[in-house]
Write an enzyme that holds these catalytic residues in place. Sequence first.
Site, PDB file in Angstrom:
ATOM      1  N   SER A  11       0.846  -1.197   0.000  1.00  0.00           N
ATOM      2  CA  SER A  11       0.000   0.000   0.000  1.00  0.00           C
ATOM      3  C   SER A  11       0.876   1.239   0.000  1.00  0.00           C
ATOM      4  O   SER A  11       1.663   1.474   0.923  1.00  0.00           O
ATOM      5  CB  SER A  11      -0.899   0.012   1.237  1.00  0.00           C
ATOM      6  OG  SER A  11      -1.487   1.299   1.346  1.00  0.00           O
ATOM      7  N   ASP A  39      -4.698   3.859  -1.735  1.00  0.00           N
ATOM      8  CA  ASP A  39      -5.755   4.218  -0.791  1.00  0.00           C
ATOM      9  C   ASP A  39      -6.252   5.630  -1.066  1.00  0.00           C
ATOM     10  O   ASP A  39      -5.530   6.609  -0.864  1.00  0.00           O
ATOM     11  CB  ASP A  39      -5.217   4.115   0.642  1.00  0.00           C
ATOM     12  CG  ASP A  39      -5.030   2.665   1.061  1.00  0.00           C
ATOM     13  OD1 ASP A  39      -6.019   1.917   1.029  1.00  0.00           O
ATOM     14  OD2 ASP A  39      -3.896   2.283   1.394  1.00  0.00           O
ATOM     15  N   MET A  85      -8.718   8.510  -0.076  1.00  0.00           N
ATOM     16  CA  MET A  85      -9.493   8.948   1.096  1.00  0.00           C
ATOM     17  C   MET A  85      -9.932  10.398   0.922  1.00  0.00           C
ATOM     18  O   MET A  85      -9.161  11.226   0.423  1.00  0.00           O
ATOM     19  CB  MET A  85      -8.631   8.834   2.353  1.00  0.00           C
ATOM     20  CG  MET A  85      -8.051   7.451   2.588  1.00  0.00           C
ATOM     21  SD  MET A  85      -7.171   7.397   4.159  1.00  0.00           S
ATOM     22  CE  MET A  85      -6.445   5.753   4.077  1.00  0.00           C
ATOM     23  N   HIS A  90      -8.477   1.504  -3.879  1.00  0.00           N
ATOM     24  CA  HIS A  90      -9.390   1.273  -2.752  1.00  0.00           C
ATOM     25  C   HIS A  90     -10.042   2.617  -2.440  1.00  0.00           C
ATOM     26  O   HIS A  90      -9.418   3.492  -1.841  1.00  0.00           O
ATOM     27  CB  HIS A  90      -8.555   0.738  -1.572  1.00  0.00           C
ATOM     28  CG  HIS A  90      -9.311   0.603  -0.296  1.00  0.00           C
ATOM     29  ND1 HIS A  90      -8.688   0.317   0.908  1.00  0.00           N
ATOM     30  CD2 HIS A  90     -10.640   0.694  -0.007  1.00  0.00           C
ATOM     31  CE1 HIS A  90      -9.583   0.253   1.868  1.00  0.00           C
ATOM     32  NE2 HIS A  90     -10.770   0.487   1.339  1.00  0.00           N
ATOM     33  N   MET A 147     -11.456  -5.627   5.613  1.00  0.00           N
ATOM     34  CA  MET A 147     -10.650  -4.689   6.402  1.00  0.00           C
ATOM     35  C   MET A 147     -10.385  -5.303   7.765  1.00  0.00           C
ATOM     36  O   MET A 147     -11.320  -5.669   8.488  1.00  0.00           O
ATOM     37  CB  MET A 147     -11.403  -3.363   6.600  1.00  0.00           C
ATOM     38  CG  MET A 147     -11.659  -2.540   5.348  1.00  0.00           C
ATOM     39  SD  MET A 147     -10.204  -2.078   4.406  1.00  0.00           S
ATOM     40  CE  MET A 147      -9.230  -1.183   5.620  1.00  0.00           C
ATOM     41  N   GLY A 189      -8.788   4.309   7.109  1.00  0.00           N
ATOM     42  CA  GLY A 189      -8.434   5.717   7.303  1.00  0.00           C
ATOM     43  C   GLY A 189      -6.949   5.946   7.556  1.00  0.00           C
ATOM     44  O   GLY A 189      -6.418   6.990   7.191  1.00  0.00           O
ATOM     45  N   PHE A 190      -6.299   4.959   8.152  1.00  0.00           N
ATOM     46  CA  PHE A 190      -4.904   5.162   8.524  1.00  0.00           C
ATOM     47  C   PHE A 190      -4.111   3.867   8.375  1.00  0.00           C
ATOM     48  O   PHE A 190      -4.651   2.774   8.576  1.00  0.00           O
ATOM     49  CB  PHE A 190      -4.800   5.644   9.979  1.00  0.00           C
ATOM     50  CG  PHE A 190      -5.541   6.921  10.218  1.00  0.00           C
ATOM     51  CD1 PHE A 190      -4.959   8.148   9.917  1.00  0.00           C
ATOM     52  CD2 PHE A 190      -6.845   6.894  10.699  1.00  0.00           C
ATOM     53  CE1 PHE A 190      -5.668   9.331  10.105  1.00  0.00           C
ATOM     54  CE2 PHE A 190      -7.555   8.072  10.889  1.00  0.00           C
ATOM     55  CZ  PHE A 190      -6.964   9.294  10.591  1.00  0.00           C
ATOM     56  N   GLY A 191      -2.837   4.018   8.069  1.00  0.00           N
ATOM     57  CA  GLY A 191      -1.932   2.881   8.096  1.00  0.00           C
ATOM     58  C   GLY A 191      -1.391   2.688   9.504  1.00  0.00           C
ATOM     59  O   GLY A 191      -1.633   3.505  10.396  1.00  0.00           O
ATOM     60  N   GLY A 192      -0.721   1.572   9.687  1.00  0.00           N
ATOM     61  CA  GLY A 192      -0.015   1.348  10.951  1.00  0.00           C
ATOM     62  C   GLY A 192      -0.878   0.996  12.142  1.00  0.00           C
ATOM     63  O   GLY A 192      -0.424   1.077  13.293  1.00  0.00           O
ATOM     64  N   ASP A 242      -6.834  -6.338   4.213  1.00  0.00           N
ATOM     65  CA  ASP A 242      -6.200  -5.019   4.288  1.00  0.00           C
ATOM     66  C   ASP A 242      -6.198  -4.511   5.727  1.00  0.00           C
ATOM     67  O   ASP A 242      -7.254  -4.322   6.324  1.00  0.00           O
ATOM     68  CB  ASP A 242      -6.993  -4.046   3.392  1.00  0.00           C
ATOM     69  CG  ASP A 242      -6.336  -2.682   3.248  1.00  0.00           C
ATOM     70  OD1 ASP A 242      -5.171  -2.519   3.653  1.00  0.00           O
ATOM     71  OD2 ASP A 242      -7.004  -1.776   2.717  1.00  0.00           O
ATOM     72  N   GLY A 243      -4.978  -4.286   6.251  1.00  0.00           N
ATOM     73  CA  GLY A 243      -4.852  -3.643   7.561  1.00  0.00           C
ATOM     74  C   GLY A 243      -4.116  -4.493   8.575  1.00  0.00           C
ATOM     75  O   GLY A 243      -4.532  -5.608   8.882  1.00  0.00           O
ATOM     76  N   GLY A 244      -2.991  -3.973   9.037  1.00  0.00           N
ATOM     77  CA  GLY A 244      -2.244  -4.658  10.095  1.00  0.00           C
ATOM     78  C   GLY A 244      -1.597  -5.953   9.650  1.00  0.00           C
ATOM     79  O   GLY A 244      -1.298  -6.818  10.480  1.00  0.00           O
ATOM     80  N   GLY A 254       1.004  -2.086   4.042  1.00  0.00           N
ATOM     81  CA  GLY A 254       1.608  -0.760   3.953  1.00  0.00           C
ATOM     82  C   GLY A 254       2.886  -0.695   4.766  1.00  0.00           C
ATOM     83  O   GLY A 254       4.000  -0.799   4.245  1.00  0.00           O
TER      84      GLY A 254
END
Length: 233
Positions: free
Chosen positions: A13, A40, A42, A71, A142, A147-150, A180-182, A202
Amino acid sequence: MLTTPNRPLIAPSLLAADFAHLAQEAIAVERAGADWLHLDIMDGHFVPNITFGPLVVKAIRKHTSLPLDAHLMIAPADPYIAAFAEAGADHISVHPESGPHLHRTLQLIRSLGKKSGVVLNPATSIEAVVNVLDITDIIMVMTVNPGFGGQAFIASQLSKIAALRRLIDDSGHNIILQVDGGITPKTAPAVLEAGATCLIAGTAVYGAPDYAAAIEALRPRLPQPPEFGPGGG
Ligand code: DX5
Ligand code: ZN
């Protein structure tokens, strides 16, 4: 149709890349063995963060041959889908909550010759996709709130991934199951075990010093050959 690979697709990402050097960052992950580039989008309205739009997608398109996996975290999404298609996005994924007519939105994406995706937030049930499987190429789960990475991986989504795996298999449709995510080398094995076929990462890629090693670390370990002692084998 997208074919289901026998090894997971890895989609870094760009959200976690150096935004002052987007072209170089796209080229770097392509050279490092990425399969897709995840973008991403947004709007500061559907999600509490703002990134970039079709102009930036068009600029990145010139620098990589990786499939661009857009996305959309924007509402409404429909008025901008043609612009992302023209900018060179290959896959366009939307959240069911971003508009009143998901079926129509997926039809629109397909009519533009692009792969269509549905993204399920952590609180969104798999019911949201049950009646659109025939016009869906990608389902994205998700495992953070968008909304945010990390952010930290939400493990409660593993049962949803497994349920979607069964739903897709039973449907007979060739649908990529993305997460997607973490995603990290620690969380990836359980996600793949649950049936995902594409991992978005990401921080785990762009936050690492060696992108190729970071991508490889997300792929399943091949079984090691047995070790033989001296004189053995
Ligand atoms: C979050 C985005 C993700 C994000 C993932 O809204 O959809 O694609 O980039 O970032 P990591 O891998 O750092 O959780
Ligand atoms: Zn994303």
